[in-house]
Design an enzyme around this catalytic site. Structure first.
Site, PDB file in Angstrom:
ATOM      1  N   THR A  81      51.423  15.686  77.279  1.00 26.00           N
ATOM      2  CA  THR A  81      52.823  16.013  77.555  1.00 26.00           C
ATOM      3  C   THR A  81      53.575  16.510  76.339  1.00 26.00           C
ATOM      4  O   THR A  81      54.780  16.693  76.390  1.00 26.00           O
ATOM      5  CB  THR A  81      53.566  14.774  78.095  1.00 26.00           C
ATOM      6  N   THR A 156      47.968  11.070  74.411  1.00 29.39           N
ATOM      7  CA  THR A 156      47.889   9.964  73.446  1.00 29.39           C
ATOM      8  C   THR A 156      46.840   8.904  73.784  1.00 29.39           C
ATOM      9  O   THR A 156      46.366   8.216  72.884  1.00 29.39           O
ATOM     10  CB  THR A 156      49.249   9.246  73.313  1.00 29.39           C
ATOM     11  N   ASP A 157      46.462   8.788  75.046  1.00 31.10           N
ATOM     12  CA  ASP A 157      45.570   7.678  75.425  1.00 31.10           C
ATOM     13  C   ASP A 157      44.302   7.610  74.579  1.00 31.10           C
ATOM     14  O   ASP A 157      43.918   6.542  74.113  1.00 31.10           O
ATOM     15  CB  ASP A 157      45.167   7.801  76.906  1.00 31.10           C
ATOM     16  N   LYS A 234      45.761   3.312  69.021  1.00 30.14           N
ATOM     17  CA  LYS A 234      46.960   3.227  69.863  1.00 30.14           C
ATOM     18  C   LYS A 234      47.160   1.759  70.175  1.00 30.14           C
ATOM     19  O   LYS A 234      46.392   1.162  70.919  1.00 30.14           O
ATOM     20  CB  LYS A 234      46.778   4.035  71.147  1.00 30.14           C
TER      21      LYS A 234
END
Ligand SMILES: [Zn+2]
Lengths: 411, 597
Positions: A81, A156-157, A234
């Site tokens: 995104t 980002t995952d 993360k």
């Protein structure tokens, strides 16, 4: 899309039919902009026209000229995104990666570098796989060898997996490779993406020729931290400062005003061209150990032909003793077992307790403070080069790309 | 004339998309600095108000509290919407005879002034096609929405705006009428009626600013004006009348300007003309600029609203950059002499002009705003958001926002409203205020005036008091009125007073004194009664007093017989007034006189 008229009781509602998640409902966008849902039962629906869409697309001409005083930076799109636009009718978010769209979105980056956007593919980062990593790796090499620093826009995952993989497979790296993403999609005014892209591009113009992740350093829009690709994780599902350096300090801090503060020395420069090392073993498994785990899992992986298993052990690097037999069998059949810790923070030590000593004796390789995710990508890389246990062990325990820190500093 | 009303009320529940409380807090423990962005490709469609804000390029500092969670810092996706809040809005919708949507869809409405951390406000339609019946005819309520309240602006510094996020996300109910209100009085009645319905749910926050009224007003040939944040319901008719007057006068000005062939001239630097001026503002300014106008004399000073002239409208626009302006119709004045005015007239070759004193940059920008406003005067009335002033007039606040961009909130799934839920809520509907008033009048034998007062205070509290204490409604009203006139809002304090009265431990006439002490913070009722002698006298005590008076006045009784009652009654009441009921005194007195005879 269709313009429809709905009759319900004494009232008539007109608007555009929206996609509905639930079959029993029809969703109408009223002319005042609001959506409302109707149960299909007991209403009359009449199509009264076609709807072409609101957005008068503006013709934005990218008029940026090449500036000799600026460095070149390629921005590679992979999905996610960070560079996306919204369809204001449906709320759907789609990638926006043309130079025009980028310039419209983050005009500031065209002031600090000559920007070359390039879309590799569009996928959600949870759907990333090894073949896509390879494709990213090869594209990065092309751009680096054109003299461009690289920014990779990534979901980002799994960004830290990709960063680790590239850290081991990009050889002779001459320029920075910066992965970045957004935790709040770029269609919202509060998105973190603009600062992330800005700071990443800024960092891509430095001489720090390694793979890094550059993301918000706090919940504020004031600075980003730059992390080593192999030492970052993360650590939060939603916060914009979700990415954190583990067992080490970040590489640098980039302020939103463009100031860069390094926390370590610049790496040495390399001679010759950058290349992608494509000798990779894909049959590597990342296995989290837990109290109810059964040995059959390991037996199954061995039977399936897995060449390497990264154990995410408990504590200092332990597994239940009822797994020993299966591990032993695997090692005898040439499967490599590496030990990391599910504690995430800290270093594996298999000398303190008998369990650890026994596993070491079986041939399980203790992997210091390598993060499980980094260990997984490292093992793919190492097993792609040698099948010999002693060589595997030597390489796994050797610091190839900053994944092992000698001492864990007090942070 | 078109008048519409928009009412916003805060719901007294948890926040709309998380479980945080909605109380206002004092001591922030964390600050978060953010920037909001609008991308260029969207500017084309972004509304005027939003664009003006984004141009300022300010940073927003959000002050959070140790109880703030991540949702309203835009660090976590929203949770499921608060059920209690949705049910409250359903309740109000049903009370307003509205249809309930089958499925609620939350939308994001772009708000980029910083008041929403995310840059948008979540809003959804819950009810449609409602109606309010008034004595002046029906008023439609096309939509009833549930939405999020914004953060509280705390202060503004050079390039930063500080916001407290305690209020952000508080559920709001938004009730919008169609522009079908026909008279200023009807506007007030509709607002009052809706306000009473809101209160009847008992889920509306109390206190200042928890219910906000916006008025939309336009006249033929005028423009839509939104007066935002009217607090006092009784002022609604005044605001409407004053706004109609303003628009009519602006239309007159337009005509007059055309007739006079009025025009706008150049900007002149007139700093030199004020070398030794007595005007303090001009004296300390770096630059004095004048905008030459042609044939505006008399128009600048024309009153268009109570205590506001056309010049005030110009000043409102200029206020973005300077504290105020001077215009030729108000000169000489403010320390500017006749001679100075003449000098300007001579230099500009015009007797109408606007003067601004400030730095060069600010003065220029301010005059550009003035020009902008004057240009509109040639066309009529500009669409504006205006703020209500105490006297019933209004001042310019900002341009009227265009249709805010709205798009689906994809992080919140659609919320289905089952028929069972609606049935359940229908069973729980509170008595409609109108019905309740009629019932109260009957049940407690109240007149219309007193019933209206009780409805406005707190009818449920009234009924509770009536149930639990044996006092008359008039005593209730008296106590409430006194207490509120002393500036006290907590009616619970009155319970002990009612208790004392019904147990005959405090004389009715003592209420005022007790409440006066309460309002000073002295809540010790026993002591107040003691200190001020407010304790009722028992009948036997009263008997003693009366006996004494009777004995002392033996001769009067012997002379006047029965008729002595009226004479001695006065004597008795001198002593017993406020301590024993007159009727009882009268009874005892008659008895005692009888004994003597
Ligand atoms: Zn919360």
């Amino acid at each position: 899309m269709k313009r429809i008229r709905i009759r319900k009781g004494d009232h008539i509602y007109e608007g555009i039919e929206m996609p509905s998640v639930e079959e029993d409902y029809i969703v109408l966008k009223l002319d005042n902009g609001y959506n409302i849902g109707f149960r299909r039962e007991g209403i009359d629906i009449e199509v009264i026209g076609e709807f072409e869409g609101y957005s008068k697309k503006i013709e934005w001409k990218a008029e940026t000229k090449y500036r000799k005083d600026l460095k070149d930076v390629a921005i590679l799109g992979t999905g996610g995104t960070i560079a996306s636009k919204i369809d204001y009718t449906t709320g759907a978010v789609y990638p926006a990666f043309s130079p025009e769209e980028l310039e419209a979105m983050v005009p500031e980056i065209f002031e600090i570098a000559n920007i070359y956007p390039r879309e590799i593919f569009q996928i959600l980062s949870e759907n990333m796989d090894v073949d896509k990593w390879i494709k990213i790796g090869k594209t990065v090499v092309e751009e680096i060898n054109r003299g461009r620093g690289v920014v990779i826009a990534h979901g980002t995952d799994t960004m830290h997996y990709t960063a680790s993989f590239l850290s081991f497979t990009l050889k002779n790296l001459n320029l920075p490779v910066v992965l970045t993403g957004s935790q709040r999609s770029s269609d919202r005014p509060s998105s973190d993406s603009k600062m992330n892209i800005y700071c990443s591009v800024k960092f891509a113009t430095t001489d720090y020729n390694r793979v890094v992740v550059c993301m918000h350093g706090s919940m504020e829009d004031t600075f980003c931290y730059v992390h080593r690709g192999v030492k970052v994780r993360k650590n939060h599902t939603s916060r914009r400062d979700a990415f954190q350096s583990v067992n080490t300090k970040p590489v640098a801090r980039v302020s939103y005003d463009g100031k860069i503060e390094f926390f370590e020395d610049l790496p040495e420069k390399h001679e010759g061209k950058t290349y992608f090392d494509d000798r990779i073993e894909k049959k590597v498994f990342l296995l989290k150990v837990f109290p109810g785990i059964s040995p059959e899992i390991i037996d199954f992986l061995i039977d399936e032909g897995y060449k390497g298993i990264v154990l995410e052990g408990t504590g200092l690097g332990h597994v239940p003793s009822f797994l020993y037999d299966s591990i032993k069998k695997g090692i005898e059949r040439g499967v490599t077992f590496c030990m990391t810790s599910q504690c995430i923070n800290g270093r594996v030590n298999m000398n303190v307790y008998q369990t650890g000593r026994k596993l070491k004796a079986l041939g399980v390789i203790p992997c210091e403070d390598i993060l499980p995710e980094a260990c997984y990508t490292k093992m793919m890389h190492v097993l792609g080069h040698t099948e010999e246990y002693s060589e595997i062990k030597r390489l796994m325990r050797m610091n190839l790309s900053g994944e092992i820190t000698k001492d864990t500093v007090i942070l | 004339m078109k008048i519409g009303l928009e009412i916003h009320a805060q719901l007294n529940t948890k926040k709309l998309f998380c479980d945080c409380d909605t109380d206002l807090l004092d001591n922030p423990t964390k600050t978060i600095e953010r920037k909001l962005h609008v991308t260029v490709s969207e500017l084309e469609e972004v509304d005027r108000a939003a664009f003006e804000e984004s141009l300022k390029g300010k940073k927003h500092v959000y002050e959070a509290f140790d109880t703030s969670c991540l949702v309203y810092l835009d660090e976590e996706p929203p949770h499921e919407p608060n059920e209690e809040a949705i049910e409250t809005v359903l309740k109000v919708s049903l009370l307003l005879n509205a249809d309930i949507v089958d499925q609620i869809h939350f939308m994001r409405k772009m708000v980029i002034d910083g008041s929403n951390v995310s840059g948008f406000q979540r809003t959804a339609i819950v009810g449609l096609n409602g109606v309010v019946e008034t004595d002046y005819g029906n008023v439609e309520i096309p939509t009833i929405c549930i939405e999020e309240d914004a953060a509280r602006k705390d202060r503004e510094e050079k390039d930063r705006i500080f916001w407290k996020i305690d209020r952000l996300g508080t559920p709001l109910i938004e009730i919008a009428t169609s522009p079908s209100i026909k008279t200023p009085e009807q506007g007030r009645e509709v607002a009052l009626f809706i306000g009473n319905i809101l209160k009847a749910t008992k889920k509306i926050k109390r206190g200042i600013g928890t219910i906000r009224q916006d008025l939309n007003i336009s006249i033929d040939g005028g423009a839509r004006i939104e007066i935002k944040g009217v607090q006092e319901l009784n002022m609604i008719p005044t605001y409407i009348k004053e706004e109609v007057k303003r628009q009519e006068n602006l239309l007159k000005i337009k005509e007059e300007l055309e007739k006079r062939k009025a025009g706008i001239g150049e900007i002149y630097d007139i700093t030199d003309l004020f070398k030794d001026t007595k005007c303090k503002i001009i004296k300390k300014a770096e630059k004095i600029l004048a905008l030459k106008l042609k044939n505006f004399s008399g128009i600048l000073g024309m009153e268009i609203q109570k205590d506001r002239r056309f010049g005030s409208e110009l000043a409102d626009y200029a206020r973005k950059y300077v504290p105020g302006i001077f215009h030729s119709d108000e000169l000489p004045g403010y320390g500017i002499s006749e001679e100075e005015k003449n000098r300007v007239t001579e230099k500009l070759e015009s007797d109408s002009f606007v003067i601004v004193a400030s730095s060069k940059e600010k003065a220029e920008k301010a005059l550009k705003e003035v020009i902008k406003r004057i240009k509109i005067a040639f066309q009529g009335v500009p669409e504006e958001t205006r703020k209500p002033l105490e006297n019933g007039a209004t001042a310019y606040a900002r341009p009227l926002p265009g249709e805010a961009r709205m798009y689906p909130e994809t992080d919140v799934p659609p919320y289905n409203i089952s028929e069972e839920l609606i049935e359940k809520i229908k069973r729980e509907l509170p008595e409609l205020p109108r019905d309740k008033k009629i019932r109260l009048m009957k049940q407690y034998n109240l007149n219309e005036e007193n019933a209206t007062k009780i409805m406005a205070y707190d009818p449920d509290f009234f009924e509770e008091i009536m149930r639990e204490y044996s006092i008359k409604p008039t005593i209730f009203l008296k106590a409430v009125e006194i207490y509120r006139s002393l500036g006290c809002e907590n009616l619970e304090d009155l319970k002990i007073v009612f208790d004392y009265i019904s147990k005959n431990r405090l004389v009715k006439e003592g209420i005022e004194k007790v409440l006066e002490e309460f309002s000073k913070g002295n809540m010790d009722i026993e002591r107040i009664i003691e200190n001020h002698g407010l304790k009722p006298i028992t009948e036997s005590d009263a008997e003693e007093v009366i006996q004494r008076i009777v004995i002392q006045n033996r001769d009067v009784i012997e002379k006047k017989g029965e008729r002595a009652v009226s004479v001695l009654m006065g004597e008795c009441m001198k002593v017993l007034r406020g301590k024993v009921d007159g009727k009882i005194v009268n009874e005892i007195l008659r008895r005692e006189i009888e004994k003597i005879k």
